[in-house]
Design a protein around this motif. Structure first.
Motif, PDB file in Angstrom:
ATOM      1  N   ASP A  10       1.106  -0.774   0.243  1.00 60.80           N
ATOM      2  CA  ASP A  10      -0.171   0.367  -0.288  1.00 60.80           C
ATOM      3  C   ASP A  10       0.985   1.011  -0.282  1.00 60.80           C
ATOM      4  N   GLU A  11       0.476   2.360   0.466  1.00 60.47           N
ATOM      5  CA  GLU A  11       0.633   4.052  -0.276  1.00 60.47           C
ATOM      6  C   GLU A  11       1.782   3.634   1.184  1.00 60.47           C
ATOM      7  N   ILE A  12       1.684   3.730   2.065  1.00 64.16           N
ATOM      8  CA  ILE A  12       2.371   3.424   3.341  1.00 64.16           C
ATOM      9  C   ILE A  12       3.830   3.339   3.515  1.00 64.16           C
ATOM     10  N   ASP A  13       3.156   1.315   2.882  1.00 66.43           N
ATOM     11  CA  ASP A  13       4.965   0.721   3.092  1.00 66.43           C
ATOM     12  C   ASP A  13       5.583   1.235   1.810  1.00 66.43           C
ATOM     13  N   ALA A  14       4.790   1.941   0.746  1.00 69.21           N
ATOM     14  CA  ALA A  14       5.696   2.621  -0.209  1.00 69.21           C
ATOM     15  C   ALA A  14       6.502   3.833   0.147  1.00 69.21           C
ATOM     16  N   GLN A  15       6.116   4.542   0.880  1.00 71.68           N
ATOM     17  CA  GLN A  15       6.498   5.954   1.216  1.00 71.68           C
ATOM     18  C   GLN A  15       7.742   5.204   2.396  1.00 71.68           C
ATOM     19  N   ARG A  16       7.457   4.016   3.235  1.00 68.64           N
ATOM     20  CA  ARG A  16       8.492   3.860   4.154  1.00 68.64           C
ATOM     21  C   ARG A  16       9.595   3.235   3.203  1.00 68.64           C
ATOM     22  N   VAL A  17       9.328   2.668   2.601  1.00 69.34           N
ATOM     23  CA  VAL A  17      10.413   2.017   1.508  1.00 69.34           C
ATOM     24  C   VAL A  17      11.459   3.233   1.351  1.00 69.34           C
ATOM     25  N   ASN A  24      19.219   6.581   2.689  1.00 68.79           N
ATOM     26  CA  ASN A  24      21.097   6.386   2.637  1.00 68.79           C
ATOM     27  C   ASN A  24      21.382   6.575   0.700  1.00 68.79           C
ATOM     28  N   ASN A  25      20.805   7.782   0.235  1.00 74.94           N
ATOM     29  CA  ASN A  25      21.318   8.565  -0.936  1.00 74.94           C
ATOM     30  C   ASN A  25      20.572   7.981  -2.229  1.00 74.94           C
ATOM     31  N   ILE A  26      19.706   7.135  -2.363  1.00 72.36           N
ATOM     32  CA  ILE A  26      19.256   6.654  -2.877  1.00 72.36           C
ATOM     33  C   ILE A  26      17.571   7.044  -3.985  1.00 72.36           C
ATOM     34  N   LYS A  27      18.279   7.311  -5.208  1.00 70.49           N
ATOM     35  CA  LYS A  27      17.334   8.388  -5.815  1.00 70.49           C
ATOM     36  C   LYS A  27      15.850   7.081  -5.830  1.00 70.49           C
ATOM     37  N   ALA A  28      14.699   7.293  -5.470  1.00 70.34           N
ATOM     38  CA  ALA A  28      13.367   6.472  -6.333  1.00 70.34           C
ATOM     39  C   ALA A  28      12.274   6.545  -6.309  1.00 70.34           C
ATOM     40  N   TYR A  29      11.264   5.638  -6.712  1.00 67.29           N
ATOM     41  CA  TYR A  29      10.137   7.018  -7.107  1.00 67.29           C
ATOM     42  C   TYR A  29       9.060   5.475  -7.083  1.00 67.29           C
ATOM     43  N   ILE A  30       7.650   5.492  -6.725  1.00 67.21           N
ATOM     44  CA  ILE A  30       7.074   5.376  -7.118  1.00 67.21           C
ATOM     45  C   ILE A  30       5.936   4.870  -8.047  1.00 67.21           C
ATOM     46  N   ARG A  31       5.585   4.004  -8.689  1.00 67.62           N
ATOM     47  CA  ARG A  31       4.545   3.761  -9.753  1.00 67.62           C
ATOM     48  C   ARG A  31       3.424   2.891  -8.842  1.00 67.62           C
ATOM     49  N   ASP A  32       2.360   2.969  -9.919  1.00 67.61           N
ATOM     50  CA  ASP A  32       0.984   2.461  -9.062  1.00 67.61           C
ATOM     51  C   ASP A  32       1.761   0.788 -10.036  1.00 67.61           C
ATOM     52  N   SER A  33       1.283  -0.538  -9.418  1.00 67.42           N
ATOM     53  CA  SER A  33       1.759  -1.631 -10.169  1.00 67.42           C
ATOM     54  C   SER A  33       0.384  -1.502 -10.450  1.00 67.42           C
ATOM     55  N   GLY A  49      -0.469  -3.188  -5.268  1.00 69.79           N
ATOM     56  CA  GLY A  49       0.081  -2.519  -4.772  1.00 69.79           C
ATOM     57  C   GLY A  49       0.531  -1.431  -5.712  1.00 69.79           C
ATOM     58  N   LYS A  50       1.742  -1.016  -4.768  1.00 63.25           N
ATOM     59  CA  LYS A  50       2.813   0.041  -5.435  1.00 63.25           C
ATOM     60  C   LYS A  50       4.204  -0.350  -6.057  1.00 63.25           C
ATOM     61  N   ASP A  51       4.457  -0.188  -6.688  1.00 66.26           N
ATOM     62  CA  ASP A  51       6.323  -0.739  -7.424  1.00 66.26           C
ATOM     63  C   ASP A  51       6.835   0.243  -6.992  1.00 66.26           C
ATOM     64  N   ILE A  52       7.925   0.151  -6.658  1.00 68.49           N
ATOM     65  CA  ILE A  52       9.185   1.286  -6.236  1.00 68.49           C
ATOM     66  C   ILE A  52      10.450   1.059  -7.448  1.00 68.49           C
ATOM     67  N   TYR A  53      10.896   2.126  -7.467  1.00 69.32           N
ATOM     68  CA  TYR A  53      12.121   1.933  -8.667  1.00 69.32           C
ATOM     69  C   TYR A  53      13.147   2.392  -8.380  1.00 69.32           C
ATOM     70  N   VAL A  54      14.478   2.435  -8.602  1.00 66.75           N
ATOM     71  CA  VAL A  54      15.541   3.003  -8.989  1.00 66.75           C
ATOM     72  C   VAL A  54      16.486   3.362  -9.875  1.00 66.75           C
ATOM     73  N   ASP A  55      17.516   3.790  -9.607  1.00 70.60           N
ATOM     74  CA  ASP A  55      18.182   3.391 -10.831  1.00 70.60           C
ATOM     75  C   ASP A  55      19.007   2.269 -10.873  1.00 70.60           C
ATOM     76  N   GLU A  56      19.320   1.733 -12.264  1.00 72.92           N
ATOM     77  CA  GLU A  56      20.191   0.627 -12.776  1.00 72.92           C
ATOM     78  C   GLU A  56      20.846   0.723 -11.889  1.00 72.92           C
ATOM     79  N   ARG A  57      21.903   1.347 -11.273  1.00 76.02           N
ATOM     80  CA  ARG A  57      23.292   1.662 -10.752  1.00 76.02           C
ATOM     81  C   ARG A  57      23.529   1.654  -9.226  1.00 76.02           C
TER      82      ARG A  57
END
Length: 114
Positions: A10-17, A24-33, A49-57
């Protein structure tokens, strides 16, 4: 290229992650799954749910920070990540269906005995 590293329930879990990754200085964003955004608009919630995406590196760092095991390069790539059974929605749905069926059968048997 961005990589999905987590599916929040859910949104709360997504915001927590997202907060954990950001601290930890990792840029991420949320998208609906899946069709999640449509379901949120029409039903008020999404079962996808919500998917969390980060840069490949940043993906290896993000996965280790989230405690997700990265398969060794020696393993078959089709195996994917090892997720616990209770995170698999299909297994949970089957367990609930089996439980409800047992309850229904028990009710019929008890009704026939009385």
């Amino acid at each position: 290229m961005d990589i999905k590293v987590y599916n929040a329930s859910d949104e709360i879990d997504a915001q927590r992650v997202l907060s954990l990754l950001d601290s930890n200085n990792i840029k991420a964003y949320i998208r609906d799954s899946g069709p999640g955004s449509f379901l949120e608009i029409t039903r008020g919630f999404s079962v996808y749910g919500k998917d969390i995406y980060v840069d490949e590196r940043d993906a290896p760092d993000a996965l280790s920070l989230l405690g997700i095991n990265i398969p060794d390069s020696n393993h078959d790539k089709t195996e994917g990540f090892n997720t616990p059974w209770y995170h698999n929605r299909r297994i949970i749905a089957w367990i609930i269906l089996l439980f409800m069926t047992c309850v229904a059968v028990l009710c019929v048997v008890l009704e026939s005995l009385s």
